[in-house]
Scaffold this motif. Structure first.
Motif, short mmCIF file in Angstrom:
data_model
loop_
_atom_site.label_atom_id
_atom_site.label_comp_id
_atom_site.label_asym_id
_atom_site.label_seq_id
_atom_site.Cartn_x
_atom_site.Cartn_y
_atom_site.Cartn_z
N HIS A 86 0.72 -1.13 -0.06
CA HIS A 86 0.00 -0.08 0.16
C HIS A 86 0.83 1.28 -0.08
N SER B 17 0.64 3.77 -2.97
CA SER B 17 -0.29 5.03 -2.80
C SER B 17 0.36 6.07 -1.82
N LYS C 4 -10.23 4.18 -3.49
CA LYS C 4 -9.15 4.06 -4.68
C LYS C 4 -7.78 3.50 -4.13
N TYR C 5 -7.34 2.97 -5.08
CA TYR C 5 -5.99 2.26 -4.66
C TYR C 5 -4.95 2.18 -5.76
N LEU C 6 -5.04 3.57 -6.28
CA LEU C 6 -3.95 4.06 -7.18
C LEU C 6 -3.26 2.95 -8.04
#
Lengths: 336, 336
Positions: free
Chosen positions: A159, A163, A334-336
């Protein structure tokens, strides 16, 4: 209240760990995220149990604990002979969770994404060997494909790289990403033989019965490739340089230790390069971890050096990453 | 290509650092995020320069460097006597960036959010004293309120606590969050007097001319409260226990050091508790940082201990956090 249905595929250590977290923290997730997660199917190597109204996780865990597999589930009518692919195809669910070791899982990951289902996985090979395609379909269908637990268990390195640090250009990542080799090298430093250390690691459940993926650096190689995939671009695993720990002598390890260095299996990831090999590190290096801790050191243009260290293995610790991804997928954050 | 307009408020060290990153990485952000960031106004304590077509950042930086302030900007017609509140009110922009030390910035942060503008800030007091209200308006208007650089510069502790570890219940956070006190304590350990150490820190630009906020633990207290605000709930700063480093004797610090411990100003954050005080730490504690590195150790129910260590100060390092937030706000990526 948002209600999410979930198919759990794999019901070994990690799968039961995930079920336990979903059971024990059900109320917590409801209150914190206004989210109700309903497990509609669980699949192990023997059977699939399926209940569109939600499976009683306590009973499922008891069945597994008492009888070893799901085919002994009490309510006969709910036991099906469905494999992972059929589950994805036939069972209506919002999120598919893969906590198996299935090397051929890519095809049902893709199937799930194509059907608009989110996929959460702790299973490395799809992310190593098919990342480009998985990412493309995930992006086309606008459904999350999440895999925090594939590297450093629940420690949020994935993560973070996907992000955070949005302004930085990442130059390289150093990591100690395999706890089994750290445990063995550390035990050899403290006087054990390689064989004794391996045996002890197996007794403690740290090493697999067949430990060759760890010892030969394959597991660290997988993880290095995953970090390359998300930081730079999809990397061909065959082009990774991988040297395990089986070639270094116990004497050399102890000699390093005596002069104040430790030996660790280090992953180096740069643009176009994944290199796994044992390295001698100063005792006070941020990479000089012990036990099953994993660590990554990220070098970037603005921030300089960033160190993140945490669990790299363990049932609860891995479930932490899987369930965090389940929540992220459910909230469609959202998780880019 | 998504085009975003930005008002930069504050043009000191951090502000010029942000402008430099936006200038030097303009092409990189265009390619990586398909994002064009246009700075339409810059405000310092003397003036506001404003150009709806985008300010030439190179010229603005040169003006600042050559003449010290923006009122000497060459194109007279673009220089305005607008303060922060007027800028927010009158200038059309998507993102407002606060890199000032304005203690009363809350009112223009709120104004910006109410007008549907995203706010990015490195300025602590609003996040310490008005978090509940800022969060409410940000949530009502569905615009991001982001403040990564308020704690640990660009080291992404805020993003991590807000949007990773979604399955974990965080029990406590330990942190060494103030680089000035670490520098001074470390110098005293190595033989300097407190006064000499402070003077050296000021010469190196690590300590402010008026260092009392650092020495007395106020700065660390602000940061502890911010961590509490995002991890648990808004905390009343007046209820924080804050003990600075001015009360400990040089002898005690050196005595600790001789027996293998270091003394650091440690923040402890738990549900309902923020406690800042000097603590004696084993040399190999993850909290035993040196220089301007900051560190946080997060304890949670599933993952156990997670350590994140990185820059806690520096112009580029702080700009890293501010610009990362600008990109996040621009992409409207969800920020939990």
């Amino acid at each position: 209240m948002k209600e999410i249905s979930l198919s759990l595929i794999g019901f070994g250590n990690v799968g039961t760990g995930v079920a336990e977290v979903l059971l024990n923290k059900h109320q917590y997730f409801k209150e914190k995220y206004n989210l109700e997660i309903k497990v509609v199917s669980i699949t192990d190597s023997t059977a699939t149990i399926w209940d569109p109204n939600g499976i009683n996780l306590k009973e499922a865990l008891e069945t597994k604990e008492s009888f070893g597999s799901l085919k002994f589930w009490g309510n006969e009518y709910e036991v099906y002979e469905l494999g992972a692919y059929e589950v994805v195809e036939e069972i209506d669910s919002d999120v598919v969770v893969d906590v198996t070791n299935d090397k051929n899982a890519t095809k049902w990951h893709l199937k799930a994404l194509k059907n608009g289902k989110s996929v959460v996985t702790s299973n490395k090979p799809p992310v190593v060997f098919s990342y480009r395609e998985l990412l493309r379909v995930s992006s086309e269908k606008d459904v999350p494909y999440l895999f925090e637990a594939t590297v450093m268990a629940g420690t949020p390195i994935i993560h973070l790289l996907r992000s955070a640090l949005l302004a930085d250009s990442i130059e390289r990542i150093w990591g100690v990403l395999n706890g089994t080799t750290t445990f063995i090298l550390n035990a050899v430093e403290e006087g054990m033989s390689f064989e004794e250390a391996l045996k002890k690691a197996q007794e403690l459940g740290i090493a697999e019965r067949d430990p060759s993926n760890d010892i030969k650096g394959i597991d660290a190689g997988y993880k290095g490739v995953i970090l390359h995939n998300i930081t730079f671009y999809p990397f061909d695993f065959k082009k990774a340089y991988i040297e395990g720990i089986e070639g270094i002598s116990e004497e050399k390890i102890r000699e390093n230790f005596k002069k104040g260095s430790v030996t660790r299996l280090v992953a180096l990831v740069e643009d176009g390069k994944v290199e796994i090999k044992p390295r001698e590190l100063p005792m006070d290096s941020p990479l000089a971890v012990k036990g099953t801790s994993n660590v990554a050191l990220i070098e970037s243009d603005l921030l300089g050096e960033l160190v993140i260290r945490g669990a790299g293995a363990g049932i609860k610790e891995t479930a932490s990453g899987v369930v965090s991804d389940i929540i992220r997928a459910s909230l469609k954050t959202k998780y880019l």
